[in-house]
Motif scaffolding. Structure first.
Motif, PDB file in Angstrom:
ATOM      1  N   GLY A  40      -1.428  11.416 -73.831  1.00 29.90           N
ATOM      2  CA  GLY A  40      -1.802  11.080 -75.211  1.00 29.90           C
ATOM      3  C   GLY A  40      -0.550  10.490 -76.020  1.00 29.90           C
ATOM      4  N   TRP A  43      -0.015  10.188 -79.822  1.00 32.59           N
ATOM      5  CA  TRP A  43      -1.167  11.374 -80.529  1.00 32.59           C
ATOM      6  C   TRP A  43      -0.965  12.774 -79.603  1.00 32.59           C
ATOM      7  CZ3 TRP A  43      -3.044   9.576 -84.553  1.00 32.59           C
ATOM      8  CH2 TRP A  43      -3.442   8.290 -84.540  1.00 32.59           C
ATOM      9  N   ARG A  44      -0.274  12.677 -78.616  1.00 36.06           N
ATOM     10  CA  ARG A  44       0.437  14.210 -78.242  1.00 36.06           C
ATOM     11  C   ARG A  44       1.678  14.502 -79.055  1.00 36.06           C
ATOM     12  NH1 ARG A  44       2.565  12.473 -73.344  1.00 36.06           N
ATOM     13  NH2 ARG A  44       4.427  12.010 -74.933  1.00 36.06           N
ATOM     14  N   LYS A  81      -6.898  12.681 -80.227  1.00 29.20           N
ATOM     15  CA  LYS A  81      -6.186  13.173 -78.922  1.00 29.20           C
ATOM     16  C   LYS A  81      -7.331  13.697 -77.982  1.00 29.20           C
ATOM     17  CE  LYS A  81      -3.130  15.206 -75.995  1.00 29.20           C
ATOM     18  NZ  LYS A  81      -3.956  16.080 -75.118  1.00 29.20           N
TER      19      LYS A  81
END
Length: 508
Positions: A40, A43-44, A81
């Motif tokens: 990700g 987005w992680r 995600k």
């Protein structure tokens, strides 16, 4: 033979998109190294309050993997995600992923014609080709504010949000007013008792059309895919025009930039009641000098009684709060740092994780001493069998996905040609790189950054050489065309060397 044919560094959108491109080309011997414990990328890592895309969701996806049931025009971070997780499952990439593996060094082995990768500081593996997919923003910038270690309260970085710590009823200081802060500030302003916003440079903010996407529209996209493809095309064209074309082609379109700037000034005037506050929140540099943002609530948040804008420089952090240069100290319980990141081209990244190529080539030293350049933003002389998804002058198109798709196509063409010829190594020529870079500089000379008022923008678009190697001065369509048609003669291919060369190296 090396341990892997291809090693990809990073499991964000770049690495996953590259992995899928290799699979579609029939190349299965590849590994994706990820230093974190999940896919990700940004987005992680970024889970701060209010996180979401800052371009329309319709444009923020791979052209061949359009999600019909996005919930909003501007999707929240958790939904993006989820899209990435579904992508990994659909394209069967999980078996290629290696988590919590930090590639701490890359070194070209001239005798074996492959790369030696040091993993987590000790383990060695080899790969015929290496693809850097580390993204634009690598690590948070070190905080250069005196006294931060002496603060007795809670310190949170926007990219390392601690959800176990509640801000409700707390006195909070947030340092920075970039894209992350634009999303964080109005979200936490509703729950904190006091929010002090420390601004060095104001940001241009446009209104955001962000309604939920009705179920009937989601069903239409699902049942009639052409409608979604058309929406994707329109959203991408509008976004690319604002973020890329309007800036790169400023010499031809100054009136458009001025019109957008006037509209943004009107938005500030309509959103902020206090005239003095309004002036502080209005940039004195031209629209486009640094990446703008979108929000319906950021500017209005400064109308709240519990939100204060502080434009005096920070002198130091004390045990109980923040002291500014005028001597004022504001006590807080928590400090939120939204102070930005090192870009992928910053030399600092490659001092801690060296990249060493042919004949003593060192990427950190090269970036430090020389103006940044790369052939089609992907390949550099001195780094055989090495490619970058996001290299100098790399960003193009409406979203990151366009860059990943076009760069992947370029890289697969080169690797395919290596395989077809039976070659062991490939390296772009100096002549081709210089020719391409001269074209880039000619186009960039007409861009907004060199014909407008950007002196006070404090923009990450500018590097330490004074160049702007972030954006590619071409459209996404042009980048795709180049990826399909660049002359393979711009690369030099070499066949495997005789075994006796390797034997001599082993003896030495």
């Amino acid at each position: 033979m090396p341990d892997h044919e291809v090693a990809i560094i990073g499991a964000g959108l770049s690495g996953l998109g590259m992995g899928n491109a290799l699979k579609r080309a029939g190349i299965e011997d590849f590994v994706i190294y990820e230093r974190a414990g999940d896919v990700g990328g940004t987005w992680r890592d970024n889970t701060y309050p209010g996180v979401g895309v800052d371009i329309p969701t319709f444009a923020y996806q791979f052209s061949y993997e359009l999600k019909p049931d996005w919930s909003r025009v501007f999707a929240r971070g958790a939904e993006v995600k989820g899209y990435i997780d579904d992508y990994v499952a659909k394209y069967d990439l999980a078996g290629h992923l290696c988590f919590e593996v930090d590639v701490t060094e890359r070194a070209w082995d001239e005798d074996e014609q492959c790369w030696r990768l040091t993993l987590n500081g000790s383990q060695l593996v080899t790969a015929r080709f290496v693809i850097s997919a580390i993204g634009a923003f690598v690590d948070p910038k070190p905080i250069s504010i005196d006294g931060l270690d002496s603060f007795d309260g809670k310190v949170i970085h926007s990219a390392r949000w601690d959800h176990s710590y509640s801000l409700e009823g707390k006195r909070v200081a947030i340092v920075g007013t970039g894209a992350s802060a634009v999303q964080i500030i109005p979200t936490i302003a509703r729950e904190v008792s006091q929010l002090d916003v420390y601004q060095r440079t104001p940001i241009w903010v446009s209104p955001k059309f962000d309604p939920p996407i009705p179920g009937v529209v989601q069903q239409l996209f699902k049942r009639v895919p052409l409608t979604q493809r058309l929406t994707f095309g329109v959203a991408s064209a509008i976004t690319e025009f604002i973020l890329i074309n309007m800036v790169v082609h400023y010499e031809r379109l100054p009136f458009v930039v001025r019109a957008v700037e006037r509209s943004n000034r009107q938005f500030v005037a309509a959103s902020v009641r206090d005239p003095a506050l309004r002036e502080k929140l209005t940039p004195d540099y031209d629209f486009g000098c640094k990446r703008p943002s979108v929000s319906n609530s950021y500017l209005a948040a400064f109308n709240r009684d519990n939100v204060s804008l502080v434009t005096d420089p920070i002198d130091r952090i004390t045990a109980s709060g923040v002291r500014t240069a005028d001597g004022t100290e504001r006590e807080v319980d928590a400090i939120v740092l939204a102070t930005g990141f090192h870009l992928a081209s910053a030399p600092e990244n490659y001092r801690t994780r060296p990249v060493r190529g042919r004949d003593g080539f060192d990427l950190a030293e090269h970036y430090e001493r020389h103006r940044l350049k790369a052939y089609e933003s992907i390949s550099m002389p001195g780094l055989p069998n090495h490619f970058m998804i996001f290299g100098p002058y790399g960003w193009t198109g409406a979203s990151w996905h366009v860059l990943v798709e076009s760069a992947s196509k370029h890289i697969v063409r080169v690797i395919d040609e290596c395989r077809r010829r039976g070659a062991a190594e490939v390296e772009v020529t100096e002549e081709a790189t210089d020719r391409y870079h001269e074209l880039v500089l000619r186009r960039m000379s007409r861009a907004l950054w060199y014909g407008s008022n950007c002196a006070t923008a404090n923009s990450y678009y500018y590097d330490h050489h004074g160049d702007t190697p972030y954006l590619r001065p071409s459209s996404g369509r042009a980048a795709f065309k180049a990826a399909k048609s660049f002359p393979l003669t711009d690369y030099r291919f070499e066949m495997p060397r005789p075994a006796r060369t390797r034997e001599r190296a082993a003896a030495a």
